[in-house]
Structure formats: structure tokens, C-alpha cells
Motif scaffolding. Structure first.
Motif, PDB file in Angstrom:
ATOM      1  N   PHE A 223      20.625 -77.478 -13.585  1.00  0.00           N
ATOM      2  CA  PHE A 223      20.441 -78.800 -12.981  1.00  0.00           C
ATOM      3  C   PHE A 223      19.246 -79.538 -13.583  1.00  0.00           C
ATOM      4  CE2 PHE A 223      22.915 -76.783  -9.486  1.00  0.00           C
ATOM      5  CZ  PHE A 223      23.986 -77.671  -9.519  1.00  0.00           C
ATOM      6  N   THR A 224      18.214 -78.786 -13.984  1.00  0.00           N
ATOM      7  CA  THR A 224      17.071 -79.424 -14.646  1.00  0.00           C
ATOM      8  C   THR A 224      17.481 -79.995 -15.995  1.00  0.00           C
ATOM      9  OG1 THR A 224      15.492 -77.932 -13.546  1.00  0.00           O
ATOM     10  CG2 THR A 224      14.745 -79.044 -15.544  1.00  0.00           C
ATOM     11  N   LYS A 226      20.437 -80.920 -16.841  1.00  0.00           N
ATOM     12  CA  LYS A 226      21.353 -82.042 -16.603  1.00  0.00           C
ATOM     13  C   LYS A 226      20.589 -83.317 -16.243  1.00  0.00           C
ATOM     14  CE  LYS A 226      25.772 -82.924 -14.332  1.00  0.00           C
ATOM     15  NZ  LYS A 226      26.772 -82.398 -13.365  1.00  0.00           N
ATOM     16  N   SER A 227      19.555 -83.170 -15.413  1.00  0.00           N
ATOM     17  CA  SER A 227      18.796 -84.347 -14.968  1.00  0.00           C
ATOM     18  C   SER A 227      17.814 -84.841 -16.020  1.00  0.00           C
ATOM     19  CB  SER A 227      18.038 -84.023 -13.673  1.00  0.00           C
ATOM     20  OG  SER A 227      17.094 -82.995 -13.888  1.00  0.00           O
TER      21      SER A 227
END
Length: 316
Positions: A223-224, A226-227
């Protein structure tokens, strides 16, 4: 048994080749790419070399009968009980180091990407801190096996006929470890062996904790990444993607080849599921694992793959 030995020796020799190549690639081509992380990768690859030696010194054979799951040594050292039982316990303990070292790699990547303010705490000589939990896992697993699954006269008698019939072995002479979850008393009732249950339960807990750590770190990293796509350079994103894919496959492989099968072997005796010598699929699979694992890094990491495939510089 012949096929099992062929697989074990083949796995050993292939593991020496593939892991040595990976160590060479890490030492010669990873310094600018990975920084300190290359030391973590190199530690894991070098341990795979050690694991292969432990495996070939043990040449484990596994069998399940009733509430008992036995791992006995079938190497030339099998009748030297003073060292044989220790090596067999080391073989079992090495499973803890594999999964905990994978967890350590994921933790390092988690700190580097998700908690950069903590990165200085695991740089330089401080890097050794992330390996301390790995050693603790190994010592605990070894203790669970050594004390909770010890070679006893009761187990020797219980497995005597099985080992003679299937393997031509004398259970009173060969080195082994075995959890035996209960025995049947004269009154026909089960006498549960708490120490054996604690030993197997402790090993299962170590697997669960390490995999939980991996899942937490992997999801956070994903998720890191991706963001942060709009904040990181294309080159940095691609490198992190390669490392993430490498670690993911390096975790899936032992899960399928080692931990799921071993988990079944630990669990099935609780339900008296008789599978006999079919259990030897597990040592065969575990013997091949250290030879296959380095191939993931070699072909998932672009610079390593180009070196292996001898792609010319203008292609890079």
C-alpha cells in the motif's frame, strides 16, 4: 528410499551451485542497487548453503503411525545417537531460521519504505538487531523439538514394527525425534502427553508469528508503494517492485514446499490419520527447496537476470 536419497543429494549439490551464484551476484552487483539490504539478502543466501549441509547430514525420513510422527536420520551418522539426535534437532530447528530470516527481510523493507525515520536504527552494525529474533526462533524451535519430541523407549517400541517393515531400521538404534501425542493405558483411555503437545504447539506458533509478521509487512509495503507512485522516481519504484515480487515468491515457495506439508504432518497424528511412508514427500520437497529458492532472486531482479542470461550492455 533410493529415490529419496537421489532427491536429497541432488538438492544438496544444486543448492551449493545456485546459492553460491546468488551470493556472488549480491557481492558484486548489489552494492549500489540495495545498499545495506544486500547484507540481509546475502545472509539468507548463505544460510541456505548451511541448511543444505544440515539436510544432507541428516537425510531425514518421516513416517506417521497413529498419534506419532517420527523424523529419523538416515545418513551414515544415524547409529551415533550422541550426535545423531542433535543433528536431527538442528534439521528441525533450521525450519525456524528459514521463515524467520524471510520475516527479517520483509521487516527491513517495511522500515525502509514505511518507517524511514527508523531506518538509521538498523544501519551499519545495528543491522544485527534484526537477526536476534531469528536466533531466538531457532533456539526455541530446537528446544521444543529436543525436549518435547525426545527419543524415548516408549516411542522406540511403538514404532519398531513400522520402521522394520518399511525401512529395515531398528528403532532402538537409529537417531530420531518424534512427537507422540498420547498413549493408551491399561484401562483403554488416552493418556495425553502435555510436553509433546507443547512442543508441537510451540513450533506451530513460531510459524504463525513469522507468517503474521510477513503478511503485515507485505501489506504495508504494497500500500505504501501504491500511494507513493507519484512521489518516487520510476527507477526507485521499479527496484522496490522487483524486491517485493522477489520476497513474495521467496515466501510462497517455502510455504508450499515446507511449512504447509510440515504443518499437516504435525496435525494429522492428532486425528490418527495414517499416511505411513507417504510422509516422505515432505523431506523430498524440503531437500529441493534450498536449490530452487535462489532462482527466484536471480530471475526476478533485473540486474541479476541480465547477468545470468548474458544480455549485452546495450540492452540495459
Amino acid at each position: 528410499m533410493i529415490w529419496l536419497h537421489i532427491i536429497q543429494y541432488s538438492g544438496f549439490f544444486l543448492a551449493q551451485i545456485t546459492n553460491s551464484i546468488l551470493v556472488y551476484l549480491i557481492l558484486t552487483r548489489a552494492e549500489k542497487l540495495f545498499g545495506t539490504y544486500r547484507h540481509v539478502m546475502c545472509t539468507f543466501a548463505m544460510y541456505s548453503l548451511v541448511y543444505a549441509w544440515i539436510e544432507v547430514f541428516t537425510q531425514p525420513v518421516m513416517h506417521i503411525k497413529g498419534p506419532c510422527f517420527i523424523v529419523f536420520m538416515n545418513s551414515p551418522l544415524k547409529y551415533h545417537s550422541w550426535i545423531g539426535n542433535i543433528i536431527t534437532c538442528l534439521y528441525c530447528g533450521s525450519f525456524a531460521l528459514v521463515i524467520s530470516l524471510l520475516a527479517a527481510q520483509f521487516f527491513y523493507r517495511y522500515v525502509a519504505l514505511c518507517r524511514p525515520e527508523l531506518h538509521s536504527k538498523i544501519e551499519g552494525f545495528k543491522l544485527i538487531y534484526i537477526f536476534i529474533p531469528c536466533l531466538i526462533c531457532f533456539v526455541l524451535w530446537f528446544a521444543f523439538v529436543y525436549y518435547g519430541m525426545a527419543n524415548t523407549p516408549e516411542k522406540q517400541i511403538y514404532m519398531k514394527e513400522e520402521l522394520e517393515t518399511y525401512y529395515g531400521e531398528d528403532s532402538t538404534r537409529v537417531a530420531f525425534i518424534a512427537p507422540m501425542y498420547w498413549s493408551v493405558g491399561e484401562d483403554g483411555k488416552k493418556d495425553w502427553k502435555i510436553k509433546e503437545l507443547i512442543g508441537s504447539g510451540g513450533c506451530a506458533c513460531i510459524i504463525a508469528i513469522c507468517f503474521s509478521t510477513i503478511l503485515f509487512c507485505a501489506s504495508s509495503i504494497y500500500f505504501t508503494m501504491k500511494s507513493a507512485q507519484s512521489h518516487l522516481s520510476t527507477k526507485t519504484l521499479e527496484l522496490n517492485r522487483q524486491l517485493f515480487v522477489t520476497l513474495t515468491f521467496q515466501t510462497v515457495l517455502p510455504f508450499l514446499m515446507m511449512y504447509s506439508p510440515v504443518g499437516l504432518l504435525i496435525t494429522l497424528p492428532l486425528f490418527e490419520v495414517y499416511i505411513g511412508s507417504i510422509a516422505n514427500i515432505v523431506p523430498a520437497s524440503a531437500a529441493l527447496y534450498p536449490a530452487l529458492e535462489p532462482l527466484i532472486a536471480m530471475f526476478c531482479i533485473k540486474d541479476f537476470r541480465k547477468f545470468i542470461l548474458y544480455i549485452s550492455p546495450e540492452w540495459r
